[in-house]
Design a protein around this motif. Structure first.
Motif, PDB file in Angstrom:
ATOM      1  N   SER A   1      73.164  27.556 -62.850  1.00 45.73           N
ATOM      2  CA  SER A   1      73.928  28.235 -61.775  1.00 45.73           C
ATOM      3  C   SER A   1      74.578  27.186 -61.070  1.00 45.73           C
ATOM      4  N   ALA A   2      75.444  27.597 -60.259  1.00 47.57           N
ATOM      5  CA  ALA A   2      76.168  26.520 -59.063  1.00 47.57           C
ATOM      6  C   ALA A   2      75.126  26.580 -58.126  1.00 47.57           C
ATOM      7  N   MET A   3      75.210  25.150 -57.386  1.00 47.21           N
ATOM      8  CA  MET A   3      74.347  24.695 -56.270  1.00 47.21           C
ATOM      9  C   MET A   3      74.352  25.795 -55.246  1.00 47.21           C
ATOM     10  N   SER A   4      73.214  26.400 -54.518  1.00 46.41           N
ATOM     11  CA  SER A   4      72.972  27.416 -53.883  1.00 46.41           C
ATOM     12  C   SER A   4      74.265  27.521 -52.985  1.00 46.41           C
ATOM     13  N   GLY A   5      74.725  28.413 -52.547  1.00 48.88           N
ATOM     14  CA  GLY A   5      75.742  28.541 -51.458  1.00 48.88           C
ATOM     15  C   GLY A   5      77.238  28.359 -51.959  1.00 48.88           C
ATOM     16  N   GLU A   6      77.162  27.522 -53.185  1.00 47.00           N
ATOM     17  CA  GLU A   6      78.623  27.082 -53.869  1.00 47.00           C
ATOM     18  C   GLU A   6      79.263  28.456 -54.173  1.00 47.00           C
ATOM     19  N   THR A   7      78.913  29.173 -54.696  1.00 50.72           N
ATOM     20  CA  THR A   7      79.752  30.357 -55.171  1.00 50.72           C
ATOM     21  C   THR A   7      80.030  31.392 -54.175  1.00 50.72           C
ATOM     22  N   ASN A   8      79.340  31.448 -53.099  1.00 52.54           N
ATOM     23  CA  ASN A   8      79.830  32.001 -51.865  1.00 52.54           C
ATOM     24  C   ASN A   8      81.100  31.451 -51.083  1.00 52.54           C
ATOM     25  N   LYS A   9      81.022  30.153 -50.965  1.00 49.40           N
ATOM     26  CA  LYS A   9      81.942  29.472 -50.521  1.00 49.40           C
ATOM     27  C   LYS A   9      83.324  29.504 -51.496  1.00 49.40           C
ATOM     28  N   LEU A  10      83.324  29.459 -52.706  1.00 49.83           N
ATOM     29  CA  LEU A  10      84.398  29.731 -53.554  1.00 49.83           C
ATOM     30  C   LEU A  10      85.048  30.947 -53.530  1.00 49.83           C
ATOM     31  N   VAL A  11      84.212  32.015 -53.351  1.00 48.87           N
ATOM     32  CA  VAL A  11      84.751  33.311 -53.371  1.00 48.87           C
ATOM     33  C   VAL A  11      85.416  33.412 -51.951  1.00 48.87           C
ATOM     34  N   GLY A  12      84.646  32.653 -50.778  1.00 47.15           N
ATOM     35  CA  GLY A  12      85.540  32.630 -49.387  1.00 47.15           C
ATOM     36  C   GLY A  12      86.843  32.005 -49.533  1.00 47.15           C
ATOM     37  N   LEU A  13      86.943  30.834 -50.409  1.00 46.59           N
ATOM     38  CA  LEU A  13      88.123  30.156 -50.369  1.00 46.59           C
ATOM     39  C   LEU A  13      89.409  31.198 -51.054  1.00 46.59           C
ATOM     40  N   VAL A  14      88.808  31.934 -51.837  1.00 45.35           N
ATOM     41  CA  VAL A  14      89.893  32.730 -52.663  1.00 45.35           C
ATOM     42  C   VAL A  14      90.239  33.800 -51.605  1.00 45.35           C
ATOM     43  N   ASP A  15      89.304  34.593 -50.997  1.00 44.90           N
ATOM     44  CA  ASP A  15      89.461  35.286 -50.198  1.00 44.90           C
ATOM     45  C   ASP A  15      90.486  35.021 -49.025  1.00 44.90           C
ATOM     46  N   GLU A  16      90.368  33.923 -48.543  1.00 44.66           N
ATOM     47  CA  GLU A  16      91.118  33.380 -47.434  1.00 44.66           C
ATOM     48  C   GLU A  16      92.522  33.200 -47.900  1.00 44.66           C
ATOM     49  N   THR A  17      92.689  32.544 -49.114  1.00 47.46           N
ATOM     50  CA  THR A  17      94.110  32.362 -49.816  1.00 47.46           C
ATOM     51  C   THR A  17      94.983  33.365 -50.075  1.00 47.46           C
ATOM     52  N   SER A  18      94.043  34.360 -50.619  1.00 45.83           N
ATOM     53  CA  SER A  18      94.905  35.361 -51.339  1.00 45.83           C
ATOM     54  C   SER A  18      94.013  36.809 -51.005  1.00 45.83           C
ATOM     55  N   PRO A  19      94.188  37.744 -50.075  1.00 43.85           N
ATOM     56  CA  PRO A  19      93.390  38.897 -50.055  1.00 43.85           C
ATOM     57  C   PRO A  19      93.327  39.715 -51.346  1.00 43.85           C
TER      58      PRO A  19
END
Ligand code: ASP
Ligand code: MG
Length: 412
Positions: free
Chosen positions: A41-59
């Protein structure tokens, strides 16, 4: 060579130190003579962080780019794990999903694995590679785009590899030391199970015991992959963890294997709808089209041609359900007096394959709840499960009382 699949979840690869620890476990299996496929898996917290970046860039993001971004966490851990193994003089290399290839459908963010041709990886084992480290959670669509399998998808990657490579077992390393009779956080008598049947695990997984992604258990059941869930933080032994296996591999078990709960439930009632052929479909078609995940359904006995229809759905879908019902009412498809949403309910369920051959489990469950003064609002049953909807404030009490009554603290 016997081949083993070992999957390490986010907490087990959260730091370089933990990656080293995980790599040592892999080393132990290699020393025993196994070829190993490691799924990370990704290091814990990493996927949430990436999802957040996507959400912020483009709802209203393009799901293909969402997948390109959120799949990247696993690429990092796969490379780091391969490097760590190489540092230990274990021949290893990393593979991203498309390199294997892990062929999936094009349903971005929720893709299903269609095929994993073993040829590429097997050729490398043939050349002396001992460990293939594969990035979990990702694959490649027929169009050649990167896909992801839905949150928690690395479990499914691991099981799919175990099936495709005919592995002797699939070990899932996580932050809990196995599957429990219920959640130890709300019932201190909860006991770790040595073994649990696929079907029981499936019910528990979908009822909210978040140890394994539900899809991974479905897949394991279909291909009879022996799955072991164990902690990467405790000493390893052959008895460690919980084996999820065929019911034939379980000698003795309790009638009830576990008690599951889900807080995230709402009960909705359409008051006084016309009782006529087609009414259920007129209600549940628009709900389905609105993406409402209906779970339990109860239709009352009708009086003077009118009845109440009750169903449950996740709390965050109540607004959507109300909107769909209002639309159906104003278009004249259904007619009701009122729609009542009760968001303060929880679902508690008892699960066990023993229910197939034992009677009286439901009666006992209802009596236990009655003794505690807990009112049951909705009941549903399946061959191996009984679920009730109750007031959420009684949820913990209900779980504890049922755990006691079915003596789950004792092994069967
Ligand atoms: N990293 C992904 C997630 O957090 C997949 C996984 O860990 O199973 O959902
Ligand atoms: Mg997980």
């Amino acid at each position: 060579m016997p081949l083993l699949v070992m999957k390490f979840g986010g907490t087990s690869v959260a730091t370089l130190d933990r990656i080293r620890r995980a790599a040592k476990r892999v080393g132990v299996e290699v020393a025993k003579g196994h070829d190993v496929i490691v799924i990370v898996s990704a290091m814990s917290g990493e996927t949430n962080k990436l999802v957040g970046l996507v959400d912020e860039t483009s709802p209203l993001y393009d799901a293909r780019e969402y997948d390109a971004v959120v799949s990247s966490g696993e690429n990092v851990t796969a490379g780091l794990m391969a490097l760590t193994l190489q540092e230990m003089d274990i021949p290893a290399r990393s593979w991203q999903g498309w390199q294997v290839p892990v062929r999936t459908t094009s349903a971005h963010a929720a893709a299903r694995i269609e095929e994993i041709p073993p040829g590429n990886i097997m050729a490398k084992f043939g050349e002396g590679m001992k460990v293939a480290v594969v990035a979990g959670f990702q694959g490649v669509s027929p169009e050649g785009r990167i896909t992801t399998l839905g949150r928690g998808g690395s479990d499914t990657t691991a099981v799919a590899f175990a099936a495709a490579f005919d592995a002797i077992r699939c070990d899932i390393y996580t932050d809990v030391d196995g599957v429990y009779t219920t959640d130890p956080r709300i019932c201190e008598k909860a006991r770790k199970l040595d073994r649990i049947a696929f079907e029981e695990m499936l019910e528990l997984a979908s009822l909210g015991a978040k140890v394994l992604q539900t899809r991974s258990v479905e897949l394991a059941m279909r291909y009879k992959v022996r799955l072991r869930v164990l902690s990467s933080f405790e000493e390893q032994s052959d008895e460690a963890g919980t084996l999820v296996c065929d019911e034939e591999d379980i000698m003795e078990s309790n009638v009830v294997a576990g008690v599951a709960y889900s807080r995230d439930e709402a009960k909705m009632t359409l008051v006084s709808v016309a009782d006529r052929p087609g009414i259920a479909s007129a209600i549940f078609m628009p709900l389905a089209e609105a993406g409402v995940n209906v779970d339990m359904i109860v239709q009352n006995i009708s009086e003077e041609g009118r009845t109440d229809m009750t169903f449950s759905c996740p709390t965050n879908q109540v607004a959507r359900a109300e909107k769909a019902m209002e639309a159906a009412k104003s278009s004249g498809d259904i007619n009701y007096h009122d729609v009542i949403a009760d968001q303060n309910v929880a679902k508690v369920s008892v699960v066990g394959i023993g229910m197939r051959s034992h009677t009286g489990v439901a009666a006992k469950m209802f009596q236990v709840l009655a003794n505690e003064g807990i009112n049951i609002k909705v009941i549903t049953t399946s061959e191996i499960k009984i679920s009730v909807l109750i007031d959420r404030k009684y949820m913990e009490l209900a779980v504890q009382a049922l755990h006691d009554a079915f003596e789950l603290e004792k092994a069967g």
